[in-house]
Motif scaffolding. Structure first.
Motif, mmCIF file in Angstrom:
data_model
loop_
_atom_site.group_PDB
_atom_site.id
_atom_site.type_symbol
_atom_site.label_atom_id
_atom_site.label_comp_id
_atom_site.label_asym_id
_atom_site.label_seq_id
_atom_site.Cartn_x
_atom_site.Cartn_y
_atom_site.Cartn_z
ATOM 1 N N ARG A 49 0.819 -1.214 0.000
ATOM 2 C CA ARG A 49 0.000 0.000 0.000
ATOM 3 C C ARG A 49 0.854 1.265 0.000
ATOM 4 N NH1 ARG A 49 -4.245 -2.055 4.634
ATOM 5 N NH2 ARG A 49 -5.371 -3.527 3.295
ATOM 6 N N PHE A 50 1.952 1.223 0.726
ATOM 7 C CA PHE A 50 2.832 2.395 0.782
ATOM 8 C C PHE A 50 3.390 2.697 -0.611
ATOM 9 C CE2 PHE A 50 6.943 4.493 1.573
ATOM 10 C CZ PHE A 50 6.480 5.612 2.252
ATOM 11 N N GLU A 51 3.825 1.673 -1.314
ATOM 12 C CA GLU A 51 4.337 1.866 -2.677
ATOM 13 C C GLU A 51 3.252 2.451 -3.582
ATOM 14 O OE1 GLU A 51 7.587 -1.780 -2.585
ATOM 15 O OE2 GLU A 51 5.565 -2.148 -3.357
ATOM 16 N N LYS A 52 2.031 1.982 -3.423
ATOM 17 C CA LYS A 52 0.914 2.513 -4.215
ATOM 18 C C LYS A 52 0.683 3.986 -3.870
ATOM 19 C CE LYS A 52 -2.790 2.560 -6.808
ATOM 20 N NZ LYS A 52 -2.672 2.754 -8.236
ATOM 21 N N ALA A 53 0.745 4.323 -2.596
ATOM 22 C CA ALA A 53 0.552 5.721 -2.181
ATOM 23 C C ALA A 53 1.624 6.620 -2.797
ATOM 24 C CB ALA A 53 0.577 5.826 -0.658
ATOM 25 N N VAL A 54 2.870 6.157 -2.779
ATOM 26 C CA VAL A 54 3.964 6.942 -3.357
ATOM 27 C C VAL A 54 3.769 7.071 -4.866
ATOM 28 C CG1 VAL A 54 6.460 7.018 -3.765
ATOM 29 C CG2 VAL A 54 5.579 6.411 -1.498
ATOM 30 N N ASP A 55 3.345 6.000 -5.528
ATOM 31 C CA ASP A 55 3.078 6.059 -6.974
ATOM 32 C C ASP A 55 1.983 7.078 -7.290
ATOM 33 O OD1 ASP A 55 4.978 4.139 -7.515
ATOM 34 O OD2 ASP A 55 3.532 2.505 -7.781
ATOM 35 N N ALA A 57 1.103 9.675 -5.430
ATOM 36 C CA ALA A 57 1.634 11.016 -5.147
ATOM 37 C C ALA A 57 2.567 11.460 -6.273
ATOM 38 C CB ALA A 57 2.369 11.021 -3.808
ATOM 39 N N ARG A 58 3.358 10.540 -6.770
ATOM 40 C CA ARG A 58 4.285 10.843 -7.874
ATOM 41 C C ARG A 58 3.511 11.300 -9.115
ATOM 42 N NH1 ARG A 58 7.829 9.290 -11.804
ATOM 43 N NH2 ARG A 58 10.021 9.270 -11.207
ATOM 44 N N ALA A 59 2.432 10.591 -9.426
ATOM 45 C CA ALA A 59 1.600 10.964 -10.574
ATOM 46 C C ALA A 59 0.987 12.350 -10.375
ATOM 47 C CB ALA A 59 0.507 9.918 -10.795
ATOM 48 N N GLU A 60 0.568 12.649 -9.158
ATOM 49 C CA GLU A 60 -0.003 13.971 -8.845
ATOM 50 C C GLU A 60 1.045 15.061 -9.047
ATOM 51 O OE1 GLU A 60 -2.928 16.522 -8.181
ATOM 52 O OE2 GLU A 60 -3.325 14.380 -7.905
ATOM 53 N N VAL A 61 2.269 14.811 -8.601
ATOM 54 C CA VAL A 61 3.348 15.783 -8.766
ATOM 55 C C VAL A 61 3.608 16.036 -10.249
ATOM 56 C CG1 VAL A 61 5.852 16.114 -8.490
ATOM 57 C CG2 VAL A 61 4.469 15.355 -6.547
ATOM 58 N N LEU A 62 3.692 14.975 -11.030
ATOM 59 C CA LEU A 62 3.951 15.127 -12.463
ATOM 60 C C LEU A 62 2.873 15.966 -13.144
ATOM 61 C CD1 LEU A 62 5.253 11.581 -13.388
ATOM 62 C CD2 LEU A 62 6.546 13.725 -13.493
ATOM 63 N N GLU A 63 1.622 15.696 -12.805
ATOM 64 C CA GLU A 63 0.519 16.449 -13.404
ATOM 65 C C GLU A 63 0.508 17.896 -12.926
ATOM 66 O OE1 GLU A 63 -4.335 16.532 -13.406
ATOM 67 O OE2 GLU A 63 -3.343 14.614 -13.059
ATOM 68 N N LEU A 64 0.650 18.091 -11.633
ATOM 69 C CA LEU A 64 0.595 19.432 -11.057
ATOM 70 C C LEU A 64 1.696 20.333 -11.601
ATOM 71 C CD1 LEU A 64 -0.522 21.461 -8.946
ATOM 72 C CD2 LEU A 64 1.110 20.466 -7.327
ATOM 73 N N LEU A 65 2.900 19.815 -11.677
ATOM 74 C CA LEU A 65 4.032 20.656 -12.039
ATOM 75 C C LEU A 65 4.150 20.922 -13.534
ATOM 76 C CD1 LEU A 65 6.722 19.596 -9.431
ATOM 77 C CD2 LEU A 65 5.061 21.468 -9.349
ATOM 78 N N GLN A 95 14.135 16.784 -8.272
ATOM 79 C CA GLN A 95 14.480 16.519 -6.878
ATOM 80 C C GLN A 95 13.281 15.953 -6.111
ATOM 81 O OE1 GLN A 95 15.114 19.396 -8.500
ATOM 82 N NE2 GLN A 95 17.110 20.207 -7.944
ATOM 83 N N ILE A 96 12.092 16.456 -6.413
ATOM 84 C CA ILE A 96 10.882 15.951 -5.753
ATOM 85 C C ILE A 96 10.664 14.486 -6.117
ATOM 86 C CG2 ILE A 96 8.369 16.180 -5.559
ATOM 87 C CD1 ILE A 96 8.819 19.200 -6.314
ATOM 88 N N LEU A 97 10.797 14.172 -7.395
ATOM 89 C CA LEU A 97 10.616 12.789 -7.848
ATOM 90 C C LEU A 97 11.674 11.873 -7.246
ATOM 91 C CD1 LEU A 97 9.628 13.443 -11.568
ATOM 92 C CD2 LEU A 97 8.111 12.893 -9.642
#
Length: 160
Positions: A49-55, A57-65, A95-97
């Motif tokens: 579940r933690f890996e899924k949460a990070v994935d 969040a990563r997708a959200e960062v890519l879209e947002l930025l 750096q965020i990724l």
């Protein structure tokens, strides 16, 4: 969760265009909270579940930025929540990724606690930003089911 926690708002900043006129520029800010409790280590079909949460969040960062006026903050919700990233924009995307990728690096130890995470304290930490920034969306990635999450958007990674 406290219903006074603001969530997604769009703020307007002003910038000069090519001919010197002042124009409004849309800005987006998000605070991503990743639950790092022991239950997030539960294995699912493809990882935990933690890996899924990070994935997620990563997708959200890519879209947002993709928005040059966007800012993102990332909080790791452990027994004592902390900022991993605070108010970073598109220029810090790599750096965020890298920071997010390091959380799930198989050669490193897991940042998950062997107890409960303090979600209310993580939301309170997010309020440091929502208190002065008008347009902020707070997103919590967790396996906890909330009947009333208040103003926080909850992304469930329970059944992945």
């Amino acid at each position: 969760m406290d219903r006074s926690t603001p969530i997604y708002l769009i703020t307007e900043t002003r910038s000069q265009n090519a001919i010197g006129e002042w124009v409004a520029v849309e800005s987006q800010r998000k605070v991503l909270i990743i639950d790092a409790s022991v239950s997030m280590l539960a294995e699912t079909g493809a990882g935990n579940r933690f890996e899924k949460a990070v994935d997620e969040a990563r997708a959200e960062v890519l879209e947002l930025l993709e928005n040059e006026n966007a800012e993102v903050s990332v909080i790791l919700a452990t027994e004592k929540p902390t900022y991993l990233v605070r108010e970073a924009g598109p220029d810090a995307k790599n750096q965020i990724l890298e920071t997010l990728d390091a959380l799930v690096d198989p050669s490193a130890s897991s940042p998950c606690t062997y107890g409960a995470s303090d979600i209310p304290a993580a939301v309170k930490l997010a309020e440091e930003i929502t208190a002065y920034a008008e347009n902020v969306e707070v997103i919590l990635y967790t396996d906890i089911d909330y009947v009333d999450p208040g103003e926080v958007k909850v992304v469930s990674v329970k059944d992945v």
